[in-house]
Design a protein around this motif. Structure first.
Motif, PDB file in Angstrom:
ATOM      1  N   LYS A  97      81.132  73.833  22.690  1.00 65.02           N
ATOM      2  CA  LYS A  97      81.751  73.745  24.014  1.00 65.02           C
ATOM      3  C   LYS A  97      83.256  73.998  23.934  1.00 65.02           C
ATOM      4  CE  LYS A  97      81.767  70.832  28.145  1.00 65.02           C
ATOM      5  NZ  LYS A  97      80.964  71.779  28.942  1.00 65.02           N
ATOM      6  N   GLU A 102      78.470  80.881  21.789  1.00 65.34           N
ATOM      7  CA  GLU A 102      77.087  80.976  22.213  1.00 65.34           C
ATOM      8  C   GLU A 102      76.263  79.843  21.607  1.00 65.34           C
ATOM      9  OE1 GLU A 102      75.423  84.757  21.431  1.00 65.34           O
ATOM     10  OE2 GLU A 102      76.924  85.862  22.583  1.00 65.34           O
ATOM     11  N   ASN A 319      74.465  75.201  26.922  1.00 62.54           N
ATOM     12  CA  ASN A 319      74.530  76.598  26.503  1.00 62.54           C
ATOM     13  C   ASN A 319      73.237  77.069  25.846  1.00 62.54           C
ATOM     14  OD1 ASN A 319      74.743  75.076  24.191  1.00 62.54           O
ATOM     15  ND2 ASN A 319      76.410  76.248  23.277  1.00 62.54           N
TER      16      ASN A 319
END
Length: 409
Positions: A97, A102, A319
């Motif tokens: 984060k 990714e 994510n």
């Protein structure tokens, strides 16, 4: 030369078609805007990663074989199980984060303090449950076991995976009576010095044992709105601390040290070194008797005032790279047909999250057909004596107080 040129062009066209046919992973925005049928189609032909505790061979086998095979057969989705505990994957998510990198994790096995930490740091994607047909068809969305995780509002950011409840296991060949209260446990320890103990409270199950003792002595209601302050909490649980100090000299190795984890205490019970063990998997005793690890005289039991029960959940990281397949996997595990496979003690012995009132007669018959085995506490008694978990922000404080006050003192 011209012929070679034509062949080269045809090859390039063929390769471009292959690239164009490559399965694209659906983005977060796409998933939020899609129906579940569209999500299923988007997930076909992809791989979903499931991160969670890998310390049980039975659970790993269930995921790798039962869940993975049915997921492929029904949805053409490949399941990749990655053993990783929250102490590893939470820092990983925090780092991703901060770096805006990714993601690599699609689904997490998570609950309690770890859910509280992940949700507080915006590490989860959601809400997701409104998108899951099996959640809305087969679960009671108004149940506290669904709405709260260790006292924290779930708000749709996780979906139930299974239910756990603290169960004690005693050897009736060694113990004439099984203790149904903290007072009876102390008397039993005095009658059999060195033959009882509990798991270190830094461990999940040991911490639950300490909280059960606290509940049995001071009740659970006081903790519903208790301030998360160490001094105030210590004052509230002082009667339980006094009890644990009184119990200590009668324990294995006089309470100077404690088994580090469930498996160690189970092994001590198997060898007759101690006469009791404990578990968060209610039908654990049946599987152990069936495979010859525990004696046939092993018997599960609860305190008369009840024992702590909680729900373990599945969640998606903020994510998650394959959100479509993640939703398909979570929804699949919530189906009655998959929930019943882990209900079997020979497989796992995990309590289902499906609501019996929402099942068809045929689905209910699947659960009724499961033999819960020898030495188990019936599910009806478990539900009647199921106590709510303590709030997640209080648990680490209690564990710290236990470390300060009990071991080595």
């Amino acid at each position: 030369m011209k012929k070679k040129y034509v062949i080269l062009v045809l090859m390039l066209i063929f390769l471009s078609v292959l690239v164009g046919c490559k399965k694209e992973v659906v983005t977060e925005k796409d998933v939020a805007e899609m129906s579940f049928d569209e999500i299923v189609e988007a997930a076909r032909g992809t791989t979903v990663t499931f991160y969670g505790w890998g310390g049980s061979e039975d659970i790993n086998k269930w995921l790798d074989e039962t869940v993975a095979k049915s997921l492929m057969d029904q949805y053409e989705v490949t399941l990749e199980r990655v053993p990783m505990v929250p102490a590893e994957y939470l820092p990983k998510l925090l780092n991703e984060k901060q770096l805006e990198s990714e993601g690599t994790i699609d689904v997490l096995w998570i609950n309690g303090e770890n859910f509280y930490s992940a949700k507080s740091n915006d590490l989860l994607y959601g809400p997701i449950t409104e998108k899951l047909p099996n959640f809305n068809t087969y679960l009671d969305g108004t149940s506290p076991d669904v709405l709260y995780d260790f006292g924290q509002p779930v708000e749709g950011y996780e979906a139930p995976y299974g239910k756990a409840q603290m169960v004690f296991i005693g050897d009736t060949a060694q113990l004439s009576t099984l203790p149904k209260s903290h007072e009876a446990l102390l008397e039993l320890a005095k009658a059999h010095p060195g033959k009882l103990t509990y798991i270190d409270a830094s461990h999940f199950t040991g911490s639950a044992f300490v909280r059960n003792i606290i509940y049995d002595i001071v009740g659970y209601e006081v903790f519903l709105d208790h301030v998360a302050d160490k001094a105030a909490l210590k004052e509230t649980i002082q009667p339980a601390l006094d009890y644990l100090k009184e119990l200590k000299p009668y324990l294995w190795r006089e309470g100077v040290t404690y088994p580090a984890e469930d498996a160690q205490l189970d092994n001590m019970f198997e060898d007759g070194e101690v006469y009791m063990t404990m578990t968060y998997t209610p039908f654990h005793v049946a599987g152990k008797i069936a495979d010859g690890s525990f004696p046939e005289t092993a018997q599960g039991f609860l305190f008369d005032k009840g024992t702590i029960g909680n729900t373990h959940f599945m969640a998606m990281p903020f994510n998650a790279p394959n959100k479509a397949a993640a939703m398909v996997l979570i929804n699949h595990i919530l189906s009655p047909e998959i929930q019943v496979t882990k209900y079997d003690p020979s497989v796992w012995g995990d309590l289902p999250v499906t609501d019996p009132l929402k099942l068809t007669e045929a689905q209910m018959a699947l659960f009724d057909a499961v033999d819960i085995g020898e030495g188990t506490v019936p599910q009806e008694e478990l539900l009647v004596k199921r106590l709510p978990e303590m709030r997640a922000d209080l648990v680490p404080i209690i564990e710290e107080i236990w470390r300060d006050e009990i071991p080595g003192n």
